[in-house]
Design an enzyme around this catalytic site. Structure first.
Site, short mmCIF file in Angstrom:
data_model
loop_
_atom_site.label_atom_id
_atom_site.label_comp_id
_atom_site.label_asym_id
_atom_site.label_seq_id
_atom_site.Cartn_x
_atom_site.Cartn_y
_atom_site.Cartn_z
N GLY B 174 0.83 -1.20 0.00
CA GLY B 174 0.00 0.00 0.00
C GLY B 174 0.87 1.24 0.00
CE1 TYR B 176 -1.51 2.33 4.56
CE2 TYR B 176 0.13 0.95 3.50
CZ TYR B 176 -1.15 1.12 4.00
OH TYR B 176 -2.06 0.10 3.92
CG HIS B 194 -5.83 2.56 5.05
ND1 HIS B 194 -5.25 3.80 5.01
CD2 HIS B 194 -6.95 2.66 4.31
CE1 HIS B 194 -5.99 4.62 4.28
NE2 HIS B 194 -7.03 3.95 3.84
CD GLU B 284 -2.49 13.05 3.26
OE1 GLU B 284 -2.96 12.94 2.10
OE2 GLU B 284 -1.80 12.16 3.80
#
Lengths: 74, 486
Positions: B174, B176, B194, B284
């Site tokens: 994934g 991150y 997650h 973000e």
């Protein structure tokens, strides 16, 4: 002259993590604040790293680190 | 490079280097050799490039002050043209066409996984096991000006399930965000839902080690598909291989995890059980900074890299950014596939906006109010549970990728009471509109037309010509326009 005062929480005692060199000369230093974990390069614009002019919106309160939540609690 | 070569060329990609070569041949990668300061120079150039969501090139920096000899790539997935080339389609392919290209591959292909001995894997050409200093390996820079530190924003993190370490399918890959915390440590931000969050909590609960391998500068298909919400027991490697219709070469990291054999850099690390360090803020994908939190910390045990490695990173912040083109279509396609299992009436899903915080779904209405039922199903898909906050439902005669058409549907087919608000639902913690981080409201706007037993019925619509002929004419007009300039 590299300051060891953190631009974010104003604690002193930052440690040097790395120095960038170009043709043998040091061109910048990366520092890290052991109190709030802010890391910075001393060549960055003052508004990001200088406690005198940095935005208070992004300050960290060194006297109250308990306020910051811990993720992934059981 | 002829148009006919593109599908084969895309299938032959096995590394970031291969893809950069393809992009360069197509005019979609440039090298920035002027001297540039890490801050604010790299950020400024990355942001300026990402303004062009359709055509932005990847940028390879090879002259960053203080990092002599080091290379950094940004914007590798930073435009629809780059995504098109990755999928073997020509520049100028529409977003709608790209969506159906991906949706058509879903579940269609077999994975082709091969294993390369470690001694022959390019990723292990150079190995650092002592005096590890990430700052000496990676030309890092502050991605947004108030980030809490230097971030690795495009890391594919591989790990084995700490409670079932021999299960290939339960390995997780994934993306991150990682904040470097000193020369040989980093924090990793995740949430309990997650896969990595689940694994960290399981390791800490049972007191068992959790080792990870952080892959940087990867096969461009993995970067896309590692960010795709698939089931926990599905291997992202198998999935990426199947979706690319091409083989993927794996090898072992020094700490025993399956990694891509052709990645530029791999950082091996171990979770420090129960420890948390201040992390953030970080600019973000909603376009705002996350808060400061205490996040799990990992200690680096070794670094492997290719000779003259390329550090690949991403600009992420207020959109449009590479993050949106990287994950947009691959956020949309699984929702589409999952919805169609229950409701074949769904004709397209556009969840391009801020990782699906807003989604637009087109559906053939079976009966009055049917679109609302489909919307509720969308909220229970794996991605919908946390992310699909605002849903706009449109009829199948509206292209959800054409916002002018969506606005037409909103203008002519929505009554004020066709809106559903679902209060106090799960929310992504970094959504700035949440009531509290992790909890917020959902909105469904039904912009489909009226069907019996609704008394109004469908309006008598004007039907302008559509279809392949009109698409071809549009392209020809565009070409004539471009031709007039040259």
């Amino acid at each position: 002259m590299t300051t060891t005062v953190c631009g974010r929480c104003k604690s002193s005692g930052a440690v040097t993590d790395h120095q960038g060199r170009q043709d043998g000369a040091v061109v910048w230093t990366i520092l890290r604040c052991p109190t709030c974990n802010f890391s910075w390069r001393d060549s960055e614009p003052a508004r990001a790293i200088d406690p005198a002019v940095r935005s208070a919106d992004f300050a960290v309160d060194a006297g109250d680190l308990q306020r910051y939540p811990k993720i992934l609690q059981q | 490079m002829t148009m006919n070569d593109l599908p084969n060329r895309a299938r032959s990609i096995s590394s970031l280097r291969d893809f950069l070569e393809l992009l360069e041949d197509a005019g979609q990668a440039i090298t920035w050799s002027d001297a540039v300061m890490p801050e604010p120079g790299v950020r400024n150039i990355a942001v300026a490039a990402s303004r062009d969501a359709n055509g932005a090139p990847a940028i390879v920096f090879d002259n960053i002050t203080g990092y002599p000899g080091k290379r950094l790539a940004v914007g590798v997935h930073g435009s629809w043209d780059n995504i098109a080339l990755l999928l073997g389609r020509p520049k100028g392919t529409t977003i709608r066409e790209l969506f159906f290209e991906i949706a058509g591959r879903w579940g269609d292909q077999e994975a082709q996984i091969s294993f390369v001995p470690e001694a022959q894997a390019p990723v292990h050409e150079c190995r650092i096991e002592q005096d590890i200093n990430l700052y000496d390996v990676l030309p890092v820079y502050r991605i947004n000006e108030y980030d809490g530190g230097f971030y690795i924003g495009k890391a594919s993190v591989a790990s084995r399930d700490p409670l079932d370490p021999d299960n290939f399918g339960k390995q997780n890959v994934g993306i991150y965000r990682l904040q470097i915390q000193g020369p040989d440590s980093f924090t990793l931000m995740t949430i309990p839902s997650h896969d990595m969050g689940r694994q960290i909590m399981a390791a800490e609960r049972e007191g068992v080690p959790l080792k990870i391998a952080v892959m940087l500068g990867n096969h461009p298909g993995l970067a896309v598909f590692a960010a795709t919400p698939i089931g926990y027991e599905e291997s992202e490697y198998s999935y990426a291989s199947a979706m690319m219709g091409a083989p993927i070469r794996l090898t072992k990291s020094g700490n025993g995890i399956d990694i891509l054999a052709d990645s530029e850099i791999v950082i091996e690390a171990e979770l420090q059980l129960g420890e948390r360090e201040l992390e953030g803020p970080f600019g973000e994908f909603p376009g705002s900074y996350s808060g400061v939190r205490k996040a799990p910390i990992f200690k680096v045990t070794a670094v492997s890299h290719r000779r003259d490695p390329i550090f690949e990173n991403i600009y992420i912040g207020r959109g449009w950014t590479e993050h949106d083109t990287l994950i947009g279509l691959h956020t949309s396609a699984p929702i589409y596939a999952q919805l169609r299992q229950s409701f074949p009436e769904v004709t397209a899903v556009n969840a391009l906006y801020q990782h699906g915080l807003t989604g637009i779904i087109s559906v053939k209405n079976r009966m009055a109010g049917f679109a609302k039922t489909v919307a509720l199903r969308a909220l229970s898909t794996p991605h919908g549970v946390m992310y699909l906050k605002n849903l706009i439902m449109v009829d199948a005669d509206v292209d959800p990728f054409d916002l002018n058409q969506v606005m037409w549907a909103l203008s002519t087919r929505t009554r004020a009471d066709d809106i559903i608000v679902l209060p106090n639902m799960p929310a992504v913690p970094i959504d700035p509109s949440a009531v509290v981080p992790g909890k917020g409201h959902r909105l469904i706007i039904d912009a489909t037309s009226y069907l019996p037993p609704d008394p109004v019925g469908e309006a008598h619509l004007v039907t302008p010509p559509t279809g392949d002929e009109i698409d071809a004419l549009s392209k020809r007009i565009r070409e004539m326009q471009l031709g007039a300039l040259s």
